[in-house]
Scaffold this motif. Sequence first.
Motif, PDB file in Angstrom:
ATOM      1  N   PHE A 297     -21.570   1.531  91.336  1.00  0.00           N
ATOM      2  CA  PHE A 297     -20.733   2.736  91.423  1.00  0.00           C
ATOM      3  C   PHE A 297     -21.591   3.988  91.251  1.00  0.00           C
ATOM      4  N   VAL A 298     -22.435   4.001  90.243  1.00  0.00           N
ATOM      5  CA  VAL A 298     -23.271   5.178  89.962  1.00  0.00           C
ATOM      6  C   VAL A 298     -24.256   5.415  91.110  1.00  0.00           C
ATOM      7  N   ILE A 299     -24.884   4.341  91.591  1.00  0.00           N
ATOM      8  CA  ILE A 299     -25.844   4.481  92.690  1.00  0.00           C
ATOM      9  C   ILE A 299     -25.151   5.027  93.934  1.00  0.00           C
ATOM     10  N   GLY A 300     -23.995   4.462  94.258  1.00  0.00           N
ATOM     11  CA  GLY A 300     -23.259   4.917  95.429  1.00  0.00           C
ATOM     12  C   GLY A 300     -22.791   6.348  95.305  1.00  0.00           C
TER      13      GLY A 300
ATOM     14  N   VAL B  59     -26.179  13.303  96.918  1.00  0.00           N
ATOM     15  CA  VAL B  59     -27.493  13.851  97.297  1.00  0.00           C
ATOM     16  C   VAL B  59     -28.130  13.146  98.481  1.00  0.00           C
ATOM     17  N   ASP B  60     -27.496  12.115  99.039  1.00  0.00           N
ATOM     18  CA  ASP B  60     -28.026  11.379 100.187  1.00  0.00           C
ATOM     19  C   ASP B  60     -29.415  10.825  99.897  1.00  0.00           C
TER      20      ASP B  60
ATOM     21  N   TRP C 116     -35.114   4.438  98.226  1.00  0.00           N
ATOM     22  CA  TRP C 116     -34.476   4.466  96.917  1.00  0.00           C
ATOM     23  C   TRP C 116     -33.221   3.598  96.894  1.00  0.00           C
ATOM     24  N   LYS C 117     -32.512   3.547  97.999  1.00  0.00           N
ATOM     25  CA  LYS C 117     -31.343   2.671  98.068  1.00  0.00           C
ATOM     26  C   LYS C 117     -31.748   1.213  97.911  1.00  0.00           C
TER      27      LYS C 117
ATOM     28  N   ASN D  12     -20.202   5.943 100.255  1.00  0.00           N
ATOM     29  CA  ASN D  12     -21.263   5.045  99.802  1.00  0.00           C
ATOM     30  C   ASN D  12     -20.892   4.393  98.474  1.00  0.00           C
ATOM     31  N   THR D  13     -20.100   5.115  97.675  1.00  0.00           N
ATOM     32  CA  THR D  13     -19.639   4.564  96.392  1.00  0.00           C
ATOM     33  C   THR D  13     -18.854   3.285  96.621  1.00  0.00           C
TER      34      THR D  13
END
Length: 328
Positions: A84-87, A93-94, A99-100, A212-213
């Motif tokens: 959730f946080v990563i998405g 900030v794209d 990094w993804k 993305n989330t």
Amino acid sequence: MDWLFIQLATAFATVLSAIASIAIEKRLGILCVDVHKPSKPKIPCNGGFAIFIGLVTGFSLLLYSGYVDAKHFEAFTLSIIASFVIGFVDDLVDLKSRWKIILGFVSAAPVLLLGVYTPRPWIPLVGYIRISNLYPLLLLVAFTVYQNGANMIDTHNGTLPIFVLFTHLFAFLLKLLTESSIDSCLPLLTVIVVVLAYSIFNVYPAKIFNGNTGAFILGVTIPLMIAYYRLELYYIMASIPMFINGFYYIASVKGFLQKESVKRPTFVDEAGCIHSSKDSLAPITLVRLVTGFSRSGLSEKELVTTLYTVFMLSSLISLFLVMALGYR
């Protein structure tokens, strides 16, 4: 039948959260253009909050009712929180592709650190084999592959949640048909209920996008269930459409490029039909392959219906093949 109450409460929490997300995002003007429709409507951008709340609610109720232990609950929820946080950061900030990929490993950390996996995958004609040293590395790869692969297949209304829904649904049937009771399958059923309840708002015509989330959370549910239920072969086979999409995309653009840096694989004509791009530099994707079979193009409804059918058949065939190969 308290398990039935848990599923109903989980579905209610997901639906209520989705409705609230739509209302709040409309009020705040957090809207994205649906580029595959001629009218270019603007709809709320991020359904990830509803998926997150649904899953955490469901797993919390399973913990309270004794259907999962504290260690598995912590692993599930911490992994979902990480995705959730990563998405969400990616939505803000794209993040760059590298990094993804790297951050995808973070979602695997709770599962590995808490040891809620069994390093004995089932192999046809061999049975369960122990690969204690290799299995954690494979899980790391699985988490980042599914987290990013889910994001890549999230191209049109409902494609991602329907892909995840069918993948989990036939995994649930596989467990019931082989060895498991309904009680042992409740974590998987809870994921199915959340995805099904949320899908109402994302299938064509979508009322909210996943963002993305949402994509990262939906993607991470698959390696979580792989680790918990030891259905490695089934999930790999059922995920072939996602692998095809990711493989051809990466091969055609020769690397992990930002989607903004590559040409669109399809285009929409004035009548609203989606066509495969004729540009040789455009990436090859599952959608481009499907639309390439039609000279006159496909309406978005025809396209997503085709994709939904492909996802269902992929999971159904995987179920039959795994059972035919002797899974027990």
